[in-house]
Every structure is written in structure tokens, then in C-alpha cells.
Design an enzyme around this catalytic site. Structure first.
Site, PDB file in Angstrom:
ATOM      1  N   LYS A  98     -42.535  19.438   4.899  1.00 17.77           N
ATOM      2  CA  LYS A  98     -43.897  19.676   5.364  1.00 17.77           C
ATOM      3  C   LYS A  98     -43.929  20.801   6.409  1.00 17.77           C
ATOM      4  O   LYS A  98     -44.752  21.716   6.332  1.00 17.77           O
ATOM      5  CB  LYS A  98     -44.453  18.378   5.958  1.00 17.77           C
ATOM      6  CG  LYS A  98     -45.954  18.404   6.132  1.00 17.77           C
ATOM      7  CD  LYS A  98     -46.435  17.133   6.807  1.00 17.77           C
ATOM      8  CE  LYS A  98     -46.150  15.894   5.977  1.00 17.77           C
ATOM      9  NZ  LYS A  98     -47.302  15.066   5.705  1.00 17.77           N
TER      10      LYS A  98
ATOM     11  N   ARG B 288     -47.073  13.858  12.335  1.00 20.51           N
ATOM     12  CA  ARG B 288     -46.652  13.437  10.994  1.00 20.51           C
ATOM     13  C   ARG B 288     -45.156  13.605  10.843  1.00 20.51           C
ATOM     14  O   ARG B 288     -44.568  14.572  11.339  1.00 20.51           O
ATOM     15  CB  ARG B 288     -47.313  14.313   9.933  1.00 20.51           C
ATOM     16  CG  ARG B 288     -48.799  14.123   9.773  1.00 20.51           C
ATOM     17  CD  ARG B 288     -49.270  14.980   8.600  1.00 20.51           C
ATOM     18  NE  ARG B 288     -50.598  14.621   8.162  1.00 20.51           N
ATOM     19  CZ  ARG B 288     -51.699  15.237   8.561  1.00 20.51           C
ATOM     20  NH1 ARG B 288     -51.621  16.244   9.429  1.00 20.51           N
ATOM     21  NH2 ARG B 288     -52.871  14.861   8.097  1.00 20.51           N
TER      22      ARG B 288
ATOM     23  N   GLY C 121     -41.711   5.120   2.731  1.00 17.42           N
ATOM     24  CA  GLY C 121     -40.939   4.084   3.434  1.00 17.42           C
ATOM     25  C   GLY C 121     -40.719   4.469   4.875  1.00 17.42           C
ATOM     26  O   GLY C 121     -40.391   3.642   5.710  1.00 17.42           O
TER      27      GLY C 121
ATOM     28  N   MET D 281     -42.178   6.334   8.527  1.00 14.08           N
ATOM     29  CA  MET D 281     -43.448   6.430   9.229  1.00 14.08           C
ATOM     30  C   MET D 281     -44.152   7.664   8.754  1.00 14.08           C
ATOM     31  O   MET D 281     -43.538   8.679   8.514  1.00 14.08           O
ATOM     32  CB  MET D 281     -43.189   6.606  10.688  1.00 14.08           C
ATOM     33  CG  MET D 281     -42.268   5.582  11.160  1.00 14.08           C
ATOM     34  SD  MET D 281     -42.878   4.874  12.602  1.00 14.08           S
ATOM     35  CE  MET D 281     -42.645   3.194  12.183  1.00 14.08           C
TER      36      MET D 281
ATOM     37  N   ARG E 223     -46.969  21.372  -1.328  1.00 11.87           N
ATOM     38  CA  ARG E 223     -45.607  21.069  -1.794  1.00 11.87           C
ATOM     39  C   ARG E 223     -45.593  21.191  -3.305  1.00 11.87           C
ATOM     40  O   ARG E 223     -46.659  21.194  -3.942  1.00 11.87           O
ATOM     41  CB  ARG E 223     -45.179  19.677  -1.357  1.00 11.87           C
ATOM     42  CG  ARG E 223     -46.100  18.601  -1.870  1.00 11.87           C
ATOM     43  CD  ARG E 223     -45.719  17.247  -1.343  1.00 11.87           C
ATOM     44  NE  ARG E 223     -46.847  16.335  -1.510  1.00 11.87           N
ATOM     45  CZ  ARG E 223     -46.872  15.090  -1.065  1.00 11.87           C
ATOM     46  NH1 ARG E 223     -45.848  14.608  -0.426  1.00 11.87           N
ATOM     47  NH2 ARG E 223     -47.922  14.331  -1.266  1.00 11.87           N
TER      48      ARG E 223
ATOM     49  N   HIS F 181     -23.004  -2.456 -29.301  1.00 16.37           N
ATOM     50  CA  HIS F 181     -23.343  -2.016 -30.655  1.00 16.37           C
ATOM     51  C   HIS F 181     -24.835  -1.706 -30.783  1.00 16.37           C
ATOM     52  O   HIS F 181     -25.224  -0.656 -31.287  1.00 16.37           O
ATOM     53  CB  HIS F 181     -22.923  -3.107 -31.654  1.00 16.37           C
ATOM     54  CG  HIS F 181     -23.211  -2.755 -33.082  1.00 16.37           C
ATOM     55  ND1 HIS F 181     -24.387  -3.106 -33.707  1.00 16.37           N
ATOM     56  CD2 HIS F 181     -22.493  -2.050 -33.981  1.00 16.37           C
ATOM     57  CE1 HIS F 181     -24.366  -2.652 -34.951  1.00 16.37           C
ATOM     58  NE2 HIS F 181     -23.220  -2.006 -35.145  1.00 16.37           N
TER      59      HIS F 181
ATOM     60  N   SER G  91     -11.409  15.059 -29.858  1.00 17.56           N
ATOM     61  CA  SER G  91     -12.763  14.684 -29.464  1.00 17.56           C
ATOM     62  C   SER G  91     -12.677  13.463 -28.553  1.00 17.56           C
ATOM     63  O   SER G  91     -12.108  12.442 -28.932  1.00 17.56           O
ATOM     64  CB  SER G  91     -13.614  14.371 -30.698  1.00 17.56           C
ATOM     65  OG  SER G  91     -14.883  13.919 -30.289  1.00 17.56           O
TER      66      SER G  91
ATOM     67  N   CYS H 101     -17.562  12.867 -28.075  1.00 17.01           N
ATOM     68  CA  CYS H 101     -18.528  12.184 -28.945  1.00 17.01           C
ATOM     69  C   CYS H 101     -18.878  10.796 -28.436  1.00 17.01           C
ATOM     70  O   CYS H 101     -19.604  10.059 -29.088  1.00 17.01           O
ATOM     71  CB  CYS H 101     -18.035  12.139 -30.384  1.00 17.01           C
ATOM     72  SG  CYS H 101     -16.526  11.184 -30.587  1.00 17.01           S
TER      73      CYS H 101
ATOM     74  N   TYR I 110     -17.722  21.733 -27.462  1.00 18.99           N
ATOM     75  CA  TYR I 110     -19.019  21.164 -27.840  1.00 18.99           C
ATOM     76  C   TYR I 110     -19.185  19.767 -27.264  1.00 18.99           C
ATOM     77  O   TYR I 110     -18.210  19.126 -26.867  1.00 18.99           O
ATOM     78  CB  TYR I 110     -19.174  21.105 -29.367  1.00 18.99           C
ATOM     79  CG  TYR I 110     -18.229  20.133 -30.034  1.00 18.99           C
ATOM     80  CD1 TYR I 110     -18.588  18.799 -30.237  1.00 18.99           C
ATOM     81  CD2 TYR I 110     -16.967  20.540 -30.458  1.00 18.99           C
ATOM     82  CE1 TYR I 110     -17.721  17.905 -30.829  1.00 18.99           C
ATOM     83  CE2 TYR I 110     -16.088  19.648 -31.066  1.00 18.99           C
ATOM     84  CZ  TYR I 110     -16.485  18.326 -31.237  1.00 18.99           C
ATOM     85  OH  TYR I 110     -15.621  17.427 -31.816  1.00 18.99           O
TER      86      TYR I 110
HETATM   87  C1  PEP Z   1     -15.958   6.217 -28.328  1.00 22.22           C
HETATM   88  O1  PEP Z   1     -15.121   5.323 -28.185  1.00 22.22           O
HETATM   89  O2  PEP Z   1     -16.376   6.911 -27.391  1.00 22.22           O
HETATM   90  C2  PEP Z   1     -16.503   6.506 -29.651  1.00 22.22           C
HETATM   91  C3  PEP Z   1     -17.299   7.527 -29.843  1.00 22.22           C
HETATM   92  O3  PEP Z   1     -16.202   5.627 -30.663  1.00 22.22           O
HETATM   93  P1  PEP Z   1     -16.908   4.210 -30.824  1.00 22.22           P
HETATM   94  O4  PEP Z   1     -18.044   4.135 -29.884  1.00 22.22           O
HETATM   95  O5  PEP Z   1     -17.324   4.113 -32.246  1.00 22.22           O
HETATM   96  O6  PEP Z   1     -15.775   3.274 -30.496  1.00 22.22           O
END
Ligand code: PEP
Ligand code: MG
Length: 873
Positions: free
Chosen positions: A22, A92, A101, A103, A336, A454, A763, A830, A850
């Protein structure tokens, strides 16, 4: 002595850490010539010092404050404490990062029993004078002395009721005088002190209260929740009062320079005439739209529009402004950067680039990648949510909103959906068996499991709304009911899920559709201009692959093959393969599966065309494919023409104490090489056929899961190559294929140079790698991770946000050793972290080629990767 007090004209916006948000902006606005009532800022350093020396204001600091006050008196031409025409100020707080939260605000400071009479005479407006004094005592009592605000509010309400008034403005001078007496008595009664009559004393008490509030419980807890450091301190702004409550040519308001909900380039705001401070936001009276100011005070309106323009040009972002009009003169009290919806953020960034206000890089940096997911999924209508019946809150496992009738198993859910019903699948937790029901449902609710359970992983992959681990819900799958406290929900009852917040509602809550605007697409294209890391997707079906391509995926980084085995046409052959007591029988069953697998891969290759497709060979323990309940076991025994006892024995042989650490991944490939051989044959045959039929340069990357030793990979690689080369020998078609591995076992990460000898690519499977680094199961950790977060053992759930300190060390080591062995080694990720912005930045800094994430997170990953490139390159 250090300089602890700055007049507004001595500051600027770059001094935010010293002057607070401010203070820095008030200084900046003064500097560029906007009408800001003069004042000064006591710095955050002064606050820190005040706390360090045991909450004391040193005399030298007091002197400096009063010196600046004198300067204000000279500038305004009024004296603080003058009984006839007093200088009044506001006090202020102003932290570096705005913080509810703490004053907040005290207005009209400097008034007392005498000067209120002077003010009344001087302005010929006693109502204004006494109302101002009433407000001071009320705010001082609450903010400085800590008397709960409702005690004052309740008193006022009772007073208005007694007098049969609708509004505060109906209170007469005599009413106000009574109230002032009663408020002073309230203070005496609660705190055993008189409301201070000396203006200097009021000021010092107010400054101390603001400084001390930095460490009140609410402020500390807010900082803990929002990762704000505790040693920043807050500044205090002391500013000459201007009054919006003098009469109907005065007022106060708030405005955004653009619409914060849609981003439309039109000033959006509200104001109230004859009002002060919080009246606009407090909702006591209904404010008027800013456009009406044009009718009431056209000159002020025009000036205000110019101010909004100036501020945007200066700050180059949408501003949230507080203003006051005192007898026809406009004053600015705050500016702001305005908060906005994701939709507005995208529109404003793109519009501002096109207006030439900001460049593309700035536009790309303006958007919070996580916010984008709001744009990709349906949401609940805001007004519907307000009246919705909240049942429980679980984990926000997969964003979006869904409504439907509850079903408690996959079959029933799929059947009801086939009859055209909207369905929500409710399970304790899901397994690959539930895929069919998950596909057909609008949303999924589980009472157990964490962010990599899952249900969570699969739902994210499908872009389907999911709330996981809602522990307050007791699911009884056998009676097809769930319970929340003493409420019972039966099959067919409606519920609604908010996968973006984890909230579960009873009944139907209406949703709005997702929409990908042209501006969003533009922003994505701009992101790609900066991004230097690939963005792949995790997709198991042609449909998911297509969604991901539409979102800009450049390849598949993980195609899990287990879900393909659950299709009703093939599950029998899978089970036949599992119970086979000889290699010959197993091969026969696999032969039946082969054509299905080949068609699966052909479908995916056709969608992906020339892009890389990383297919992971079978990973889960075989046990998961066998039935659990008596009835299904009996049916299966019949179909397989073996005895129930025999089948039971096989099932119990396959049972494991710790299936996640058991006979799964490449260990299956070692024990049953024929399974992987069949899969490799299906992959390469599919590639050959798609190349021959469609002419695409198919790229198949075969990925071996759960490798812990180089020897495992060496053996499996040799067999896979044998199959692939055998097929390629019989054709003229040349196929690009590689064989690589997941890095998901700490041992593999530690010895990555050895593994790299047999791998064309790595990966990171960070779901398993996190599980095994911490040594807790990803399916069970949900039970205690909440407590770990609460007790700050974890800052973030490590299954959502990569643990850069621990798991990250393994990643760094893997990259280093892997590339020492093979400089060109392609490395990606992944696990679920491949779609999480801070984890993506970590991957980028570690030179991964990637990241791969579920289709609906692809745009988030593109933006996050671009931002990392802009920040770090
Ligand atoms: C992992 O374990 O990060 C993975 C991509 O394989 P999954 O989740 O199928 O075990
Ligand atoms: Mg894994």
C-alpha cells in the site's frame, strides 16, 4: 539512526519491501501526479525492530513520526489536535504481501470530545462530525483495543431497531451523541481504560497495535498457509483524512480498471454517496454501479476514467482502486494489482499484449498455470453452489464438476449410464476392474486413497471429475449405500462432486460447460515460442490421445497397457493366461490376446501419426486381474473348466503382503517372458501395419517398468530385440523403435550409469519413485498425509508436488550418471508430477527432454515449461 519514516513523495513502487504494498503504491501515485491525500509511511524495518526490542516504540522513532506529522500540518494548513479545525488522519497497515487477518484500518484519528465540536462548527455539519467521531471510537475499540467488532455492530443494530431506522444514515446528531457515550462506556467496561483524548496518544497506540498485529494468531496462521515468511514485518501508513461522508456531493468506492470476472476492457466498480471507508464492501447499503457516477458527477467521473487509464498505462496491469470523493474532489486511497478469474487473466494478458501495453513474454508470465485447469473443465454455477448441501470434503483429485445418481460398482454404473442416466461411481477405492464404470460415469468418488491412487490417476487421465479419499463418507459396497454422520445415501440418489475443491454435495448442483477461447489458444501458441522442453501425454486409448493432441501434446510419454486387458472381450483370455499351469497353455492364451493388443496399438499410432508413442509393458501384479468374490470365482472356474478349489489355490498363491513391492513390473517380464514378447510383437506389428497402410513415420518407444538392476533390463531388452528384429526381417518396412526404462526404484537412480548401458531412454516414474524413496505406499499414505501437512512435516503432498530435496536428488543423480554414460540419452518424466508447475520447473532445470502428463494437464504443462524457460534461460 536508520530512516524509519518516509513521506509519500520520498517513496516509489520499487520500495515495496520497505514500504509495504500500500505504501509503495501511494508513494508512486503521488509521484506521477495523481490526487493522493498527503501522508507518510513507517517502514517494515521499523516494525521488525519494534518486535525485536520487545514491542516498544523507541523515542527516536516517535520523534521521527511527529516530525513527519508536523510536515503534514504545514502542507495541509491544519494542526493535529486543533480544537477548532483539527487535522485528522487514517492509520492503515500495509504488508509486503497483502494479508487478511492483520489489523487493518483506523479512520478519523485525531478527534476528541472537544475537536468534534470544532469540526461540527467548521463544516456546519454536526451529523458528519459526530458520525466521524463515532466511527473512530468504534474502530479504535476494535482494532487497537481488541474488543470484538460485533459488540459495536450489535449495539448499533439494536439502536436502529429501537428507533425504527433502516440505515446508518438515518441516525440523528442526538442519536450519535448517545452512541458515542455508550461506545466510550463499552471501552471502559471491557478494557478498563478511557478512550484516549490526546491525539498523539491515539496515534502512538494505533501504530503499536498495527505493528503488534503482525504476530497475532490469525496473521501467523495465514502466513503459514500461504508460505509467507514471518520476518517481513508490516508497514504503517498515516494519511490525511478525506471524507466521503460529508454529504451527497461526497462518497467512496472501489473499482477495477477492467472486469475482474471476464477481463472485459471496461471499468468495473461500485460507489456509495455520503459514506466512508468500509461501507461499500460491508454491504450495509447497496452500492451504485460506477457508470451512474457519470449522471451524478460527470466531471468527477471523467477524471476518474482518466485516472484508471493513467494507472493501467503506468503499472501495465489491471488495477484495483479505492477512491473517495470529498465535496466534489476526487482522491485516490489505494491501487494494487487486481485479483481476477482464470478467464479474465487470459483475456487481460492477451488484450494488453495486443494493445501494446505488455510484450508476449510478460503475457505468458502473467498466468498462473494451475488456474488454467478451471478453463478446461466444467464448473458449478456460482449461485448454485451457495445454496448447495455440502456433505464432506475429500481430496481434489481431478478437477471439474459432476452431478449424477450414485452407483456402487462398475457394472451397475455402466448399465445405468447405458440407460441414459447421469452416473457417479462411488467406491471405497477403485482398481483396474472399475475402468468400464469410470469411463461411463460423470464423476468418481472414493472414500480412501490419495492423489496417486488408482481413482485419482485414471480420472485425471480421462479428464473426469474425481474426489478421492473422502474419509467422512462410509461406503458400504455390499448394501450399496454410503453414510455421512447419520445420513444415508442409497443407490440412485443424486450427489454432486467438485473435483477442483474436493467437495461433495447432496443432490443436483447445476454446472457450466468448459470453453477454450481464441485468447486461450493464442496464449498457448505464445508459450510454445518460449518453451524448450517437450510436452508429452499419458494416454492409454486413441480417444485420450486425440484429446491430448488437441491440447497440444507432442507425443505419448506413457501408454499403460493394463487397462487394455480389462475389456470384457479379453479379460477371459487374460485370466486363462494367468491360471495356465504350463508355458504352452499360457502361450495359447496370449495368442488370443495378441490381435486385440495389436489393434489397440494401431488405434493409438494412427492418432499419433509421426509422434513418439511410449508404450509401457505390463506393470501391475497379476492378482489384480483375478476376481475377488465367491460368485465371480465360481463363474470363472466354470468357464476355465477347472475346479473352484484349484482356482482358489491359484488366487491364494498370487496373493501378496505388499503387492506394490511385489511381483510386478519387469519382474513379471523375467518370470513370464512370453507376456512381454507378445506385447512387443503387437507393438512392432502394429507399427509396421500403420506405416504401410497410412504412411505415417510411426515411432514406437518400448518402456520397461520397475527396473532395479541393469541385468533385468539387459535380459528383457535382448528378448524384445529378438522379437522386433525377427518381425522386421520379414518386411521391407523400416520401423523406428527404441527400448528404454522407467526410473522408479531408488537403486536404479543410484546406479543409472549401469542402467543406461541398456536403455535408449529414461522416464522417471515419480509415483513409484516417491513411494519407494519415502518407504510408504502411495495407496495407504492418504491416511496420514493430512496430519503430516497439518504438523508441517510436509509442506506439500509429495505425491502431488515433487519432493525436490529427496526424490529430486535421485533425479539429479540419474541425469548426471545416465548422460555420463550416454550423452544423448533422452530423459523424461511420466509420474503425476509431470503436470505440476513447480515440478516441471525442476525438470526443466535438470535438462529433461520432456514432461508427460494427463491430457487435460497438457496446456498447464506447456505454460509452466514456457515460464520456466523465460525465468531460467
Ligand atoms: C509412476 O510410477 O510414476 C508411473 C508413472 O507408473 P504407475 O503410476 O503406473 O505406477
Ligand atoms: Mg510406476
Amino acid at each position: 539512526m536508520k530512516k524509519y519514516v518516509y513521506a509519500f513523495e520520498d517513496g516509489k513502487k520499487e520500495m515495496k519491501s520497505l514500504l509495504g504494498g500500500k505504501g509503495a503504491n501511494l508513494a508512486e501515485m503521488s509521484k506521477i501526479g495523481l490526487p493522493v491525500p498527503p501522508g507518510f509511511t513507517i517502514t517494515t524495518e521499523a516494525c521488525i525492530h519494534y518486535i525485536e526490542i520487545g514491542e516498544k516504540l523507541e523515542d527516536s522513532l516517535k520523534e521521527s513520526i511527529f516530525k513527519h506529522l508536523e510536515d503534514l500540518e504545514d502542507e495541509i494548513g491544519k494542526d493535529f489536535g486543533d480544537v477548532n479545525d483539527p487535522l485528522l488522519v487514517s492509520v492503515r497497515s500495509g504488508a509486503v504481501i497483502s494479508m487478511p487477518g492483520m489489523m487493518d484500518t483506523i479512520l478519523n484519528l485525531g478527534l476528541n470530545d472537544k475537536s468534534v465540536e470544532g469540526l461540527a462548527k467548521k463544516t456546519s455539519n454536526p451529523r458528519f462530525a459526530y458520525d466521524s467521531y463515532r466511527r473512530l471510537i468504534q474502530m479504535f475499540g476494535n482494532v487497537v483495543l481488541g474488543i470484538p467488532g460485533y459488540e459495536f455492530d450489535n449495539y448499533l443494530e439494536r439502536k436502529k431497531e429501537k428507533k425504527d431506522y433502516d440505515n446508518d444514515t438515518d441516525l440523528t446528531v442526538d442519536d450519535l451523541k448517545d452512541i458515542i457515550q455508550d461506545f466510550k462506556a463499552l471501552i471502559k467496561n471491557r478494557k478498563d481504560i478511557e478512550f484516549p483524548q490526546k491525539p498523539e496518544e491515539q496515534l502512538i497506540m494505533a501504530v503499536k497495535a498495527v505493528f503488534s498485529s503482525w504476530n497475532n494468531a490469525r496473521a501467523i496462521s495465514y502466513r503459514n498457509h500461504n508460505d509467507i515468511p514471518h520476518d517481513l514485518g508490516t508497514a504503517v501508513n498515516v494519511q490525511t483524512m478525506v471524507f466521503g461522508n460529508i454529504g451527497d456531493n461526497s462518497g467512496t468506492g472501489v473499482a477495477f480498471t477492467r472486469n475482474p470476472a471476464t477481463g472485459e476492457n471496461k471499468v468495473f466498480g461500485e460507489f456509495l454517496l455520503n459514506a466512508q471507508g468500509e461501507d461499500v464492501v460491508a454491504g450495509i447499503r447497496t452500492p451504485k454501479d460506477i457508470s451512474e457516477l457519470n449522471n451524478l458527477m460527470p466531471e468527477v467521473y471523467e477524471e476518474f476514467m482518466e485516472v484508471t487509464e493513467t494507472l493501467e498505462q503506468h503499472y501495465k496491469d489491471m488495477q484495483d482502486i479505492e477512491f473517495t470523493i470529498q465535496e466534489g474532489d476526487l482522491y485516490l486511497l489505494q491501487t494494487r494489482t487486481g485479483k481476477r478469474t482464470a478467464d479474465a487473466a487470459v483475456n487481460i494478458a492477451v488484450d494488453m499484449e495486443e494493445e501494446g501495453l505488455i510484450d508476449k513474454e510478460t503475457a505468458v508470465m502473467r498466468i498462473d498455470p494451475e488456474d488454467i485447469s478451471q478453463l478446461l473443465h466444467p464448473n458449478f454455477k456460482e449461485d448454485e453452489l451457495e445454496k448447495a448441501d455440502l456433505l464432506a470434503t475429500g481430496l481434489a483429485a481431478s478437477p471439474g464438476a459432476a452431478t449424477g445418481k450414485i452407483y456402487f460398482n462398475s457394472e451397475d454404473a455402466a448399465e445405468a449410464a447405458a440407460d441414459g442416466e447421469d452416473v457417479i461411481l462411488v467406491r471405497k477405492e477403485t482398481s483396474p476392474e472399475d475402468i468400464e464404470g469410470m469411463v461411463k460415469s460423470n464423476g468418481i468418488l472414493t472414500s480412501r486413497g490419495g492423489m496417486t491412487s488408482h481413482a485419482a490417476v485414471v480420472a485425471r487421465g480421462m479428464g473426469k471429475c474425481c474426489v478421492a479419499g473422502a474419509g467422512d463418507i462410509q461406503v458400504d459396497e455390499s448394501t450399496r449405500q454410503f453414510f455421512v454422520d447419520d445420513r444415508v445415501f442409497n443407490e440412485g440418489d443424486y450427489i454432486s462432486l467438485n473435483g477442483s475443491t474436493g467437495e461433495v454435495y447432496a443432490g443436483v448442483v447445476e454446472t457450466t460447460e468448459a470453453h477454450l477461447t481464441d485468447n486461450f489458444k493464442k496464449l498457448m501458441i505464445w508459450s510454445d515460442e518460449y518453451r524448450d522442453m517437450g510436452v508429452y501425454t499419458n494416454a492409454d486409448t486413441p480417444k485420450d490421445a486425440q484429446v491430448a493432441i488437441d491440447f497440444g501434446a507432442e507425443g505419448i510419454g506413457l501408454c499403460r497397457t493394463e487397462h487394455m486387458f480389462f475389456d470384457s472381450e479379453r479379460i477371459m483370455s487374460v485370466r486363462e493366461m494367468i491360471v495356465a499351469d504350463s508355458k504352452k497353455k499360457r502361450k495359447k492364451a496370449l495368442e488370443k490376446l495378441f490381435p486385440y493388443q495389436k489393434e489397440d496399438f494401431k488405434g493409438i499410432f494412427k492418432v499419433m501419426q509421426d509422434k513418439n508413442v511410449t508404450v509401457r509393458l505390463l506393470d501391475p501384479p497379476l492378482h489384480e486381474f483375478l476376481p475377488q468374490n465367491e460368485r465371480d470365482i465360481k463363474n470363472l472356474a466354470e468357464e476355465l473348466t477347472i475346479s473352484v478349489e484349484e482356482l482358489r489355490r491359484i488366487i491364494s498363491d498370487l496373493e501378496e503382503m505388499n503387492p506394490m513391492l511385489g511381483h510386478r513390473g519387469c519382474r513379471l517380464g523375467i518370470s513370464y517372458p512370453e507376456i512381454y514378447k507378445m506385447q512387443v510383437r503387437a507393438i512392432i506389428s502394429a507399427a509396421i501395419e500403420v506405416k504401410e497402410e497410412e504412411g505415417y513415420e510411426v515411432k514406437a518407444d518400448i518402456m520397461i517398468p520397475l527396473v532395479g538392476t541393469d541385468r533385468e533390463l539387459e535380459i528383457i531388452r535382448e528378448k524384445a530385440e529378438e522379437v522386433a528384429e525377427g518381425l522386421l526381417e520379414d518386411t521391407d518396412t523400416d520401423i523406428y523403435y527404441t527400448i528404454g526404462t522407467m526410473i522408479e526404484i531408488p537403486r536404479a537412480a543410484l546406479l543409472a550409469d549401469r542402467i543406461a548401458k541398456y536403455a535408449d531412454f529414461f522416464s522417471f516414474g515419480t509415483n513409484d519413485l516417491t513411494q519407494m524413496t519415502y518407504g510408504f505406499s502411495r495407496d495407504d499414505a492418504g491416511k496420514f498425509i493430512g496430519q503430516y501437512l497439518e504438523q508441517e512435516i510436509f509442506a506439500k503432498d509429495p505425491f502431488q508436488v515433487l519432493d525436490q530435496d529427496g526424490v529430486g536428488k535421485l533425479i539429479e543423480n540419474t541425469v548426471k550418471l545416465g548422460r555420463e554414460e550416454k550423452p544423448e540419452l533422452k530423459i523424461g518424466i511420466c509420474g503425476e508430477h509431470g503436470g505440476e508447475p513447480s515440478s516441471i520447473e525442476f525438470c526443466h532445470k535438470n535438462n529433461l527432454n520432456y514432461v508427460s502428463c494427463s491430457p487435460y494437464r497438457v496446456p498447464i504443462a506447456r505454460l509452466a515449461a514456457a515460464q520456466s524457460a523465460i525465468k531460467n534461460n
